[in-house]
Scaffold this motif. Structure first.
Motif, PDB file in Angstrom:
ATOM      1  N   CYS A 143     -15.322  27.857  -4.970  1.00  0.00           N
ATOM      2  CA  CYS A 143     -16.166  27.792  -6.162  1.00  0.00           C
ATOM      3  C   CYS A 143     -15.524  26.886  -7.213  1.00  0.00           C
ATOM      4  CB  CYS A 143     -16.458  29.191  -6.703  1.00  0.00           C
ATOM      5  SG  CYS A 143     -15.004  30.082  -7.240  1.00  0.00           S
ATOM      6  N   SER A 144     -16.336  26.462  -8.165  1.00  0.00           N
ATOM      7  CA  SER A 144     -15.883  25.464  -9.145  1.00  0.00           C
ATOM      8  C   SER A 144     -14.754  25.999 -10.021  1.00  0.00           C
ATOM      9  CB  SER A 144     -17.058  25.038 -10.021  1.00  0.00           C
ATOM     10  OG  SER A 144     -17.652  26.163 -10.630  1.00  0.00           O
ATOM     11  N   VAL A 145     -14.689  27.314 -10.209  1.00  0.00           N
ATOM     12  CA  VAL A 145     -13.640  27.883 -11.066  1.00  0.00           C
ATOM     13  C   VAL A 145     -12.253  27.587 -10.481  1.00  0.00           C
ATOM     14  CG1 VAL A 145     -12.642  30.023 -11.959  1.00  0.00           C
ATOM     15  CG2 VAL A 145     -15.125  29.712 -11.969  1.00  0.00           C
ATOM     16  N   VAL A 146     -12.051  27.898  -9.220  1.00  0.00           N
ATOM     17  CA  VAL A 146     -10.729  27.667  -8.634  1.00  0.00           C
ATOM     18  C   VAL A 146     -10.498  26.182  -8.369  1.00  0.00           C
ATOM     19  CG1 VAL A 146     -10.503  30.005  -7.720  1.00  0.00           C
ATOM     20  CG2 VAL A 146     -11.430  28.209  -6.241  1.00  0.00           C
ATOM     21  N   ALA A 147     -11.572  25.433  -8.102  1.00  0.00           N
ATOM     22  CA  ALA A 147     -11.408  23.985  -7.934  1.00  0.00           C
ATOM     23  C   ALA A 147     -10.939  23.350  -9.240  1.00  0.00           C
ATOM     24  CB  ALA A 147     -12.722  23.357  -7.478  1.00  0.00           C
ATOM     25  N   SER A 148     -11.496  23.809 -10.359  1.00  0.00           N
ATOM     26  CA  SER A 148     -11.082  23.272 -11.658  1.00  0.00           C
ATOM     27  C   SER A 148      -9.620  23.605 -11.933  1.00  0.00           C
ATOM     28  CB  SER A 148     -11.972  23.838 -12.771  1.00  0.00           C
ATOM     29  OG  SER A 148     -13.301  23.402 -12.589  1.00  0.00           O
ATOM     30  N   ALA A 149      -9.212  24.822 -11.603  1.00  0.00           N
ATOM     31  CA  ALA A 149      -7.816  25.201 -11.796  1.00  0.00           C
ATOM     32  C   ALA A 149      -6.899  24.304 -10.972  1.00  0.00           C
ATOM     33  CB  ALA A 149      -7.606  26.670 -11.421  1.00  0.00           C
ATOM     34  N   SER A 150      -7.326  23.965  -9.754  1.00  0.00           N
ATOM     35  CA  SER A 150      -6.447  23.162  -8.888  1.00  0.00           C
ATOM     36  C   SER A 150      -6.289  21.744  -9.430  1.00  0.00           C
ATOM     37  CB  SER A 150      -6.942  23.164  -7.443  1.00  0.00           C
ATOM     38  OG  SER A 150      -8.042  22.296  -7.268  1.00  0.00           O
ATOM     39  N   VAL A 151      -7.359  21.135  -9.946  1.00  0.00           N
ATOM     40  CA  VAL A 151      -7.186  19.765 -10.453  1.00  0.00           C
ATOM     41  C   VAL A 151      -6.458  19.778 -11.793  1.00  0.00           C
ATOM     42  CG1 VAL A 151      -9.221  18.956  -9.184  1.00  0.00           C
ATOM     43  CG2 VAL A 151      -9.436  19.494 -11.609  1.00  0.00           C
ATOM     44  N   LEU A 152      -6.589  20.869 -12.553  1.00  0.00           N
ATOM     45  CA  LEU A 152      -5.832  20.992 -13.802  1.00  0.00           C
ATOM     46  C   LEU A 152      -4.405  21.461 -13.545  1.00  0.00           C
ATOM     47  CD1 LEU A 152      -8.616  22.624 -16.014  1.00  0.00           C
ATOM     48  CD2 LEU A 152      -7.632  20.343 -16.338  1.00  0.00           C
ATOM     49  N   GLN A 153      -4.100  21.819 -12.296  1.00  0.00           N
ATOM     50  CA  GLN A 153      -2.782  22.360 -11.920  1.00  0.00           C
ATOM     51  C   GLN A 153      -2.400  23.528 -12.834  1.00  0.00           C
ATOM     52  OE1 GLN A 153       0.176  20.893  -9.915  1.00  0.00           O
ATOM     53  NE2 GLN A 153      -0.745  19.041  -9.110  1.00  0.00           N
ATOM     54  N   THR A 154      -3.328  24.439 -13.018  1.00  0.00           N
ATOM     55  CA  THR A 154      -3.154  25.535 -13.964  1.00  0.00           C
ATOM     56  C   THR A 154      -3.330  26.890 -13.286  1.00  0.00           C
ATOM     57  OG1 THR A 154      -4.151  24.167 -15.691  1.00  0.00           O
ATOM     58  CG2 THR A 154      -4.096  26.534 -16.086  1.00  0.00           C
ATOM     59  N   PRO A 155      -2.261  27.657 -13.123  1.00  0.00           N
ATOM     60  CA  PRO A 155      -2.472  29.027 -12.635  1.00  0.00           C
ATOM     61  C   PRO A 155      -3.420  29.765 -13.573  1.00  0.00           C
ATOM     62  CG  PRO A 155      -0.154  28.444 -12.492  1.00  0.00           C
ATOM     63  CD  PRO A 155      -0.836  27.329 -13.246  1.00  0.00           C
ATOM     64  N   LEU A 156      -4.375  30.483 -13.021  1.00  0.00           N
ATOM     65  CA  LEU A 156      -5.446  31.077 -13.834  1.00  0.00           C
ATOM     66  C   LEU A 156      -5.090  32.432 -14.395  1.00  0.00           C
ATOM     67  CD1 LEU A 156      -8.771  30.323 -11.935  1.00  0.00           C
ATOM     68  CD2 LEU A 156      -8.144  29.658 -14.253  1.00  0.00           C
ATOM     69  N   VAL A 157      -4.591  33.302 -13.535  1.00  0.00           N
ATOM     70  CA  VAL A 157      -4.376  34.693 -13.925  1.00  0.00           C
ATOM     71  C   VAL A 157      -3.151  35.258 -13.240  1.00  0.00           C
ATOM     72  CG1 VAL A 157      -6.504  35.771 -14.705  1.00  0.00           C
ATOM     73  CG2 VAL A 157      -6.340  35.028 -12.343  1.00  0.00           C
ATOM     74  N   TYR A 158      -2.313  35.900 -13.985  1.00  0.00           N
ATOM     75  CA  TYR A 158      -1.107  36.525 -13.443  1.00  0.00           C
ATOM     76  C   TYR A 158      -1.293  38.038 -13.373  1.00  0.00           C
ATOM     77  CZ  TYR A 158       1.352  32.133 -14.276  1.00  0.00           C
ATOM     78  OH  TYR A 158       1.736  30.817 -14.251  1.00  0.00           O
ATOM     79  N   ARG A 159      -0.833  38.621 -12.306  1.00  0.00           N
ATOM     80  CA  ARG A 159      -0.707  40.072 -12.180  1.00  0.00           C
ATOM     81  C   ARG A 159      -1.982  40.823 -12.535  1.00  0.00           C
ATOM     82  NH1 ARG A 159       4.461  42.149 -14.699  1.00  0.00           N
ATOM     83  NH2 ARG A 159       4.955  43.008 -12.665  1.00  0.00           N
ATOM     84  N   ASP A 160      -1.975  41.622 -13.586  1.00  0.00           N
ATOM     85  CA  ASP A 160      -3.136  42.453 -13.887  1.00  0.00           C
ATOM     86  C   ASP A 160      -3.994  41.895 -15.010  1.00  0.00           C
ATOM     87  OD1 ASP A 160      -1.939  43.998 -12.050  1.00  0.00           O
ATOM     88  OD2 ASP A 160      -1.293  45.573 -13.431  1.00  0.00           O
ATOM     89  N   GLN A 161      -3.843  40.599 -15.295  1.00  0.00           N
ATOM     90  CA  GLN A 161      -4.632  40.032 -16.383  1.00  0.00           C
ATOM     91  C   GLN A 161      -6.125  40.086 -16.064  1.00  0.00           C
ATOM     92  OE1 GLN A 161      -2.845  36.136 -16.721  1.00  0.00           O
ATOM     93  NE2 GLN A 161      -1.202  36.863 -18.057  1.00  0.00           N
ATOM     94  N   THR A 162      -6.930  40.257 -17.113  1.00  0.00           N
ATOM     95  CA  THR A 162      -8.379  40.227 -16.935  1.00  0.00           C
ATOM     96  C   THR A 162      -8.844  38.775 -16.921  1.00  0.00           C
ATOM     97  OG1 THR A 162      -8.674  40.359 -19.327  1.00  0.00           O
ATOM     98  CG2 THR A 162      -8.737  42.425 -18.114  1.00  0.00           C
ATOM     99  N   PHE A 163      -9.923  38.534 -16.170  1.00  0.00           N
ATOM    100  CA  PHE A 163     -10.485  37.189 -16.069  1.00  0.00           C
ATOM    101  C   PHE A 163     -11.991  37.286 -16.236  1.00  0.00           C
ATOM    102  CE2 PHE A 163     -12.063  33.556 -13.534  1.00  0.00           C
ATOM    103  CZ  PHE A 163     -11.453  32.546 -14.245  1.00  0.00           C
ATOM    104  N   PHE A 164     -12.512  36.640 -17.284  1.00  0.00           N
ATOM    105  CA  PHE A 164     -13.956  36.691 -17.544  1.00  0.00           C
ATOM    106  C   PHE A 164     -14.574  35.326 -17.218  1.00  0.00           C
ATOM    107  CE2 PHE A 164     -13.940  40.011 -21.290  1.00  0.00           C
ATOM    108  CZ  PHE A 164     -13.264  40.911 -20.494  1.00  0.00           C
ATOM    109  N   VAL A 165     -15.683  35.353 -16.526  1.00  0.00           N
ATOM    110  CA  VAL A 165     -16.462  34.136 -16.326  1.00  0.00           C
ATOM    111  C   VAL A 165     -17.686  34.223 -17.233  1.00  0.00           C
ATOM    112  CG1 VAL A 165     -17.656  32.661 -14.678  1.00  0.00           C
ATOM    113  CG2 VAL A 165     -15.704  34.039 -13.934  1.00  0.00           C
ATOM    114  N   LEU A 166     -17.814  33.242 -18.125  1.00  0.00           N
ATOM    115  CA  LEU A 166     -18.862  33.287 -19.138  1.00  0.00           C
ATOM    116  C   LEU A 166     -19.672  31.989 -19.102  1.00  0.00           C
ATOM    117  CD1 LEU A 166     -16.610  34.605 -22.070  1.00  0.00           C
ATOM    118  CD2 LEU A 166     -18.045  35.970 -20.520  1.00  0.00           C
ATOM    119  N   ALA A 167     -20.959  32.121 -19.401  1.00  0.00           N
ATOM    120  CA  ALA A 167     -21.823  30.938 -19.492  1.00  0.00           C
ATOM    121  C   ALA A 167     -21.809  30.427 -20.930  1.00  0.00           C
ATOM    122  CB  ALA A 167     -23.242  31.296 -19.068  1.00  0.00           C
ATOM    123  N   GLY A 168     -21.689  29.115 -21.055  1.00  0.00           N
ATOM    124  CA  GLY A 168     -21.697  28.507 -22.382  1.00  0.00           C
ATOM    125  C   GLY A 168     -23.004  28.711 -23.126  1.00  0.00           C
TER     126      GLY A 168
END
Lengths: 250, 250
Positions: A143-168
């Protein structure tokens, strides 16, 4: 005595996640199903080629039938009295019927979906109308969320962090309230909502952590600092990520 | 005069999302990088084979070196005075150093990651330690959230619905407050937290919509109604999805 006429067995419906854009980010399984299918169905905007088709085109054979499903409206819907909801419902009904004709004729249909088929994708509307009636297999995709993280080279969430997907498209107050409550987030469907989303991010003090990318993994991918994005030029295929704070075992 | 000794160029680090378990749910790109690598690094529990290794094993050649990185602790950490955080930090430091040795010797290393490398995965700890120093490429993968939706045949989110990813390890009150606020959710890291999560879901009246799956797309995948899950038997690789309400253009 006439020979008994065997009924034609119905074809199979494959909902194929083709990934975020890079043709190589399709899975081995989706590629196999794609090649097994006689008909390739895909959504596209009027006078557009369709991103899903573009990303698999190099894998297709000439003898595979193309079935474009052309949206009647894209972008910001016209104001009332235009019946947007009714127009879209009729379009999804008609699209499902066109796919069903092929299935009833015994042809396997690959329905292409950018990213993943069941995550904010139009395949869901085919699925809701056809999966009960035909042999259906969904092949998940990147999905585009993890693809975006990979090109930004940015780990998204560590351990028990919450992750929200929101529409603009959400109202500004809702965006602010929800972003204030999570440790990490992805904000999708930016387009004309970019300026509003950026304002909220800066107000919450998240400007340093937030990252912007458009068309991640596609040929025309762009990464820009949030401050340098021109709100008039933000495409639908763009995303802001707010990664979780780094954890290193401290 | 002695010939100049050319320095060995460093190897490349590939963070490869291998997908949720089914060997065919690896991407074409990750498979290509996997085959190009001389060393295959992967995390695994003590005396375990490792799910990531299992899912790619059929694609490996005999001449590729295996580098297992064995967790010092898995499951519920021992109580203090055991220093869990310090132990994990030291483990990630040592793991990164073992990978770095291969990279410095000019060998390409594929670091395997179940699902996606940057989404709740241990690859992040290698990435944080090595990406600045070595040529690093992250290949995104099919994450367990969308894989679970595909085996449950459940569209996750329609249109502008919010989607929260939550860890089952969160305190009960936090889980309840956050689940009450979203239109769709995935609750990961269940294991011994299952009973608590189920309680919250039933209290919020979400029992009818919630779906449970364990080891989605793996050989021993199980789908069960929430009411029939034995809390003592819930593995780490399990998930509860609360899909968004269906939208059909009405």
């Amino acid at each position: 005595m006439a020979a008994a006429i065997e009924p034609i067995p119905s074809g199979r419906l494959f909902g194929l996640g083709v990934g975020p854009g890079d043709p190589e980010l399709i899975t081995v399984k989706a590629l196999r199903r794609l090649r097994e299918s006689q008909v390739i169905a895909y959504y596209a905007g009027p006078h557009k080629h369709g991103n899903a088709l573009t990303s698999v085109e190099s894998w297709l054979r000439d003898d595979q039938e193309r079935l474009p499903l052309i949206y009647p409206v894209t972008g910001r819907p016209p104001p009332p009295p235009f019946d947007y909801e009714g127009t879209m419902r009729a379009f999804y009904d008609a699209s499902a019927e066109r796919v069903a004709e092929h299935l009833r004729a015994g042809r396997d249909v690959a329905a292409l979906c950018e990213g993943d088929p069941l995550f904010y994708g139009s395949f869901m509307y085919l699925h809701d109308r056809l999966a009960e009636h035909f042999d259906t297999e969904v092949v998940p995709g990147v999905c585009s969320v993890v693809a975006s993280a990979s090109v930004l080279q940015t780990p998204l969430v560590y351990r028990d962090q919450t992750f929200f997907v929101l529409a603009g498209t959400l109202p500004e107050a809702d965006l602010e309230r929800l972003l204030a409550e999570t440790q990490a987030a992805a904000i999708m469907k930016l387009g004309s909502n970019f300026e509003k989303v950026r304002r909220v991010i800066l107000r919450l003090g998240l400007g340093g952590r937030a990252r912007y990318v458009e068309r991640a993994t596609m040929a025309n991918e762009q990464i820009r600092p949030l401050a340098e994005v021109d709100p008039a030029q933000v495409p639908y295929f763009s995303m802001i990520l707010v990664p979780g704070e780094r954890w290193q075992g401290e």
